[in-house]
Scaffold this motif. Structure first.
Motif, PDB file in Angstrom:
ATOM      1  N   UNK A   6      67.499  52.405  45.853  1.00 36.87           N
ATOM      2  CA  UNK A   6      66.821  53.279  46.800  1.00 36.87           C
ATOM      3  C   UNK A   6      65.521  52.673  47.297  1.00 36.87           C
ATOM      4  N   UNK A  39      72.842  57.362  52.426  1.00 32.84           N
ATOM      5  CA  UNK A  39      71.920  56.920  53.470  1.00 32.84           C
ATOM      6  C   UNK A  39      71.856  55.395  53.603  1.00 32.84           C
ATOM      7  N   UNK A  40      72.040  54.705  52.469  1.00 31.68           N
ATOM      8  CA  UNK A  40      72.002  53.243  52.512  1.00 31.68           C
ATOM      9  C   UNK A  40      73.274  52.684  53.120  1.00 31.68           C
ATOM     10  N   UNK A  43      72.822  53.025  56.732  1.00 31.97           N
ATOM     11  CA  UNK A  43      71.938  51.973  57.247  1.00 31.97           C
ATOM     12  C   UNK A  43      72.711  50.674  57.439  1.00 31.97           C
ATOM     13  N   UNK A  71      74.778  60.936  58.087  1.00 29.65           N
ATOM     14  CA  UNK A  71      73.547  60.136  58.177  1.00 29.65           C
ATOM     15  C   UNK A  71      73.537  59.206  59.382  1.00 29.65           C
TER      16      UNK A  71
ATOM     17  N   UNK B 212      63.393  58.612  41.398  1.00 30.89           N
ATOM     18  CA  UNK B 212      62.922  57.666  42.403  1.00 30.89           C
ATOM     19  C   UNK B 212      61.400  57.694  42.415  1.00 30.89           C
ATOM     20  N   UNK B 226      61.445  55.789  53.542  1.00 32.09           N
ATOM     21  CA  UNK B 226      62.185  56.280  52.363  1.00 32.09           C
ATOM     22  C   UNK B 226      62.372  57.798  52.432  1.00 32.09           C
ATOM     23  N   UNK B 229      64.925  58.478  55.129  1.00 29.75           N
ATOM     24  CA  UNK B 229      66.292  58.078  54.835  1.00 29.75           C
ATOM     25  C   UNK B 229      66.926  58.981  53.790  1.00 29.75           C
ATOM     26  N   UNK B 230      66.160  59.339  52.736  1.00 29.16           N
ATOM     27  CA  UNK B 230      66.753  60.092  51.632  1.00 29.16           C
ATOM     28  C   UNK B 230      66.454  61.586  51.691  1.00 29.16           C
ATOM     29  N   UNK B 232      63.741  63.300  51.301  1.00 26.03           N
ATOM     30  CA  UNK B 232      62.909  63.797  50.199  1.00 26.03           C
ATOM     31  C   UNK B 232      61.936  64.829  50.716  1.00 26.03           C
ATOM     32  N   UNK B 349      67.207  48.303  61.085  1.00 30.63           N
ATOM     33  CA  UNK B 349      68.579  47.912  61.405  1.00 30.63           C
ATOM     34  C   UNK B 349      68.725  46.421  61.687  1.00 30.63           C
TER      35      UNK B 349
END
Lengths: 452, 452
Positions: A6, A39-40, A43, A71, B212, B226, B229-230, B232, B349
């Protein structure tokens, strides 16, 4: 494992996966993909050319398809769905939250959507059609319907007992909503307050009355700016009769904030927000051609202005050489103003009461810019071409164009907003046309009057 | 009252307040400001010219100053603080969270900061210096230190009893962190899980192990990506020995996401991100002049390229008229590619494994664009100027420049990133210089060879 991935899912790991894929180590790629959070994986797909993307998709566990689809950005997601069988799409969509389901389905081309709806059983289809029933880009569209509601007259310990029996709460639950018997929202209780309150009080005693609400039809960018301004984590969504219909959580809003901010930048460069960086060249060429076409027309317009002065240009080639400087400076200055006003409007800082001030301010800046750069360019040209009069002429043109740039940059977005045209989309090209035409006209016109 | 204000704080209300201020109704303005939430007061200040802003500030209850300062953007905040007495600033800062305190102090000019630190008592000064001790734009800088920690061997009902005694939890608490005796982070427990778990189990039994984490020195844009993407809502911050030092919450991250996304757009137009829309004209003129200066140099460079062909231009005025079309099209096409690559890099990306693909793709698009627009412009010019050869020449120049634009747009940001230069800041001006020079050179050069 998850921990390292992560916080460190890096271009190095992406490279490794791609290398393994290219080497044909499908079993090991499949294994890595299985251990990587959705999510990864998303990506990784976003960072891959279409061909690699399709290969990777084949290696992802189908149980995992829905999580990854959620995502992905619109273009990439649609590209993948278009190649899947309708019934595998239906399987992937099964566990999605209503808001993700609505977003995924709404962007699909009509025929694909119909195929998918037909493959669904009636219960799923009902759910999908309900998710799609709110207008795109409204609060109803981005809300979730899995809300936990409380009754005002119940004691806290009863609720705690109920919640323990129920187990796991919906994702990102930070507030419980209090409704009366007809589902009208009457209050809210933060989860943390439930914990810190004495067990024998009732919900009514600790709830916040008249919580902030969002109407189900509110445009999503307005929702985002409320969340941003008031630092909300979630907010209840109500219909016109104040019935609770769902809740919006910050994680959905973050995407909108990012997209809105990106939208201006992409539009100003003549790009579609959703353009996939790794789309096939032919598709990208087609998408970008509208803007280039518009620009060709405006470039021809500028050339036609120059054409009016063909006589002058044929007598003095030096004018041809200097002809691009004034339009170029006007374009940059005008775009600075335009960008600033567009951002100010997006942040809600520009309104009727200060528009006049803003326009005068930008006019004044245009005038000051004009004085500064006119003086400079006059000196450069007078020295370079050893022609004082030429310096005076280009200085005059610069002053005129800088003032025009300030005025156009400040007023254009305001006018376009009144006409309900997105200023980020067309503002820049109209502005440049104005500064080109005025710059060329002022320079060649004055030169024709005084030098020929 | 709050409800209506919050969801409807509109430009109409702003106009009303300003009208009341201008009419000298200070008592009623003071009353309205007192009833308006801090974020809305901040919005009002952001939307006002400096003079109005200063008048409004005088009417805001001093107890409220800190809350409003927190919500203001850097430039506006600094402008207000610079006019306050150091000890009133100290009063306003007293109740701020560490992260807001750090942000407010860090952007102040040195002499103002020193004045304020000197006016603080030793305890406040210590707190301020600690808040400033982490590097700007790091996780440590944006974190909060008011974290609730649990011990692994304690039973849930003991914790619930403790929390009830303690009362109100820190703002946006959605997770408790579990640490051992040496403050090393060993787990986390979502608040909702504390509620749904049986009271007699221990923390260790329900905690997520190895949560995490974010290192205290991580750059804030990486923190933001982060979170994004996740999805949180908060994350624990640890030092190099895995000691828990604080937590970051989503509301701070939202600001960073917005600022990062805006940064590219503002930079590409040659603006400072923090530029205050309503700053005095002189200050804005000065700030924007760097970019205009750079542009003047590049415009002169382009003029010098044209100057090399003075002979040609003096013989054929039509070349002067058409000379701007090819550079203009190259600039637009190149900027499309540049913007797309800059966004791709910001989203993570674009990386080493796909850079080559991206460059070839953009080269191919450049070639396709070249073919399309070369054909079109050749037809237009051949018909307009009744000169087939001229059409062929401008078509050739267009093709060359479109390929150059695709290549430069794709490679420039990648090269600049390796050189650690922000591509959003200088990419656009370098690109335009390249497309101008190549466009003019290709067009006038070919014309000189074939027409003279």
């Amino acid at each position: 494992m998850t921990d390292t991935l992560a916080t460190n899912f890096s271009s190095e790991q992406v490279s490794n996966i791609i290398a393994a894929l290219n080497a044909g180590k499908f079993v090991s790629v499949r294994k890595i993909l299985h251990e990587t959070p959705a999510p990864d994986v998303a990506l990784l797909l976003e960072s891959s050319p279409t061909k690699t993307r399709d290969d990777l998709w084949q290696l992802i566990d189908p149980d995992f398809h829905g999580d990854v689809l959620e995502e992905l950005s619109e273009d990439v997601r649609n590209g993948i769905i278009a190649k899947m069988m309708p019934d595998t799409v239906v399987d992937a969509l099964e566990d999605m939250d209503t808001d993700d389901l609505a977003e995924t389905l709404s962007t699909l081309p009509d025929e694909v959507l119909q195929d998918i709806l037909t493959s669904m059983d009636s219960q799923d289809r009902h759910r999908a059609e309900q998710a799609l029933s709110y207008g795109e880009e409204t609060a109803g569209f981005i809300m979730n319907t899995d809300t936990i509601t409380l009754r005002p007259d119940v004691a806290i310990d009863v609720i705690l007992r109920y919640l323990r029996l129920r187990g796991e709460l919906p994702e990102n639950t930070d507030t419980f909503y209090v409704v009366n018997r007809s589902d009208v929202l009457i209050g809210s209780v933060p989860v943390t307050r439930l914990i810190t309150s004495s067990p024998d009080v009732t919900v009514a005693e600790i709830m916040d009355e008249e919580p902030e609400v969002i109407g189900v039809g509110m445009p999503d960018d307005q929702v985002a700016s409320l969340f941003e301004r008031y630092n909300w984590l979630s907010a209840p969504v109500v219909d016109e009769n104040h019935h609770l219909v769902g809740r919006i959580t910050i994680d959905d809003v973050v995407d909108i904030i990012r997209e809105d901010a990106e939208h201006s930048m992409m539009s100003m460069a003549g790009l579609d927000d959703e353009e996939d960086t790794f789309a096939p060249a032919l598709q990208s060429t087609q998408r970008r051609s509208i803007w280039l076409g518009v620009n060709l027309v405006t470039a021809l317009l500028a050339a036609m202005v120059s054409d009016m002065f063909e006589q002058t240009l044929s007598q003095l080639a030096v004018l041809a050489i200097l002809n691009t400087i004034v339009p170029s400076m006007g374009g940059v200055a005008g775009n600075q103003t335009l960008t600033l006003v567009i951002r100010g409007m997006a942040l809600g800082h520009v309104n009727d009461s200060n528009a006049k001030f803003l326009i005068s301010k930008e006019l004044l800046i245009g005038f000051l810019n004009g004085i500064i750069w006119a003086t400079l360019i006059a000196s450069v040209v007078a020295l370079w071409k050893q022609d004082f009069m030429l310096g005076v002429i280009i200085a005059f043109a610069m002053l005129v164009n800088m003032i025009a740039a300030g005025l156009a940059g400040a007023t254009l977005p305001l006018i376009m907003k009144k006409l309900k045209i997105d200023p980020a989309l067309a503002g820049s090209v109209i502005l440049t046309t104005i500064t080109d035409v005025i710059g060329i006209f002022a320079f060649l016109g004055t030169a024709t009057l005084f030098l020929i």
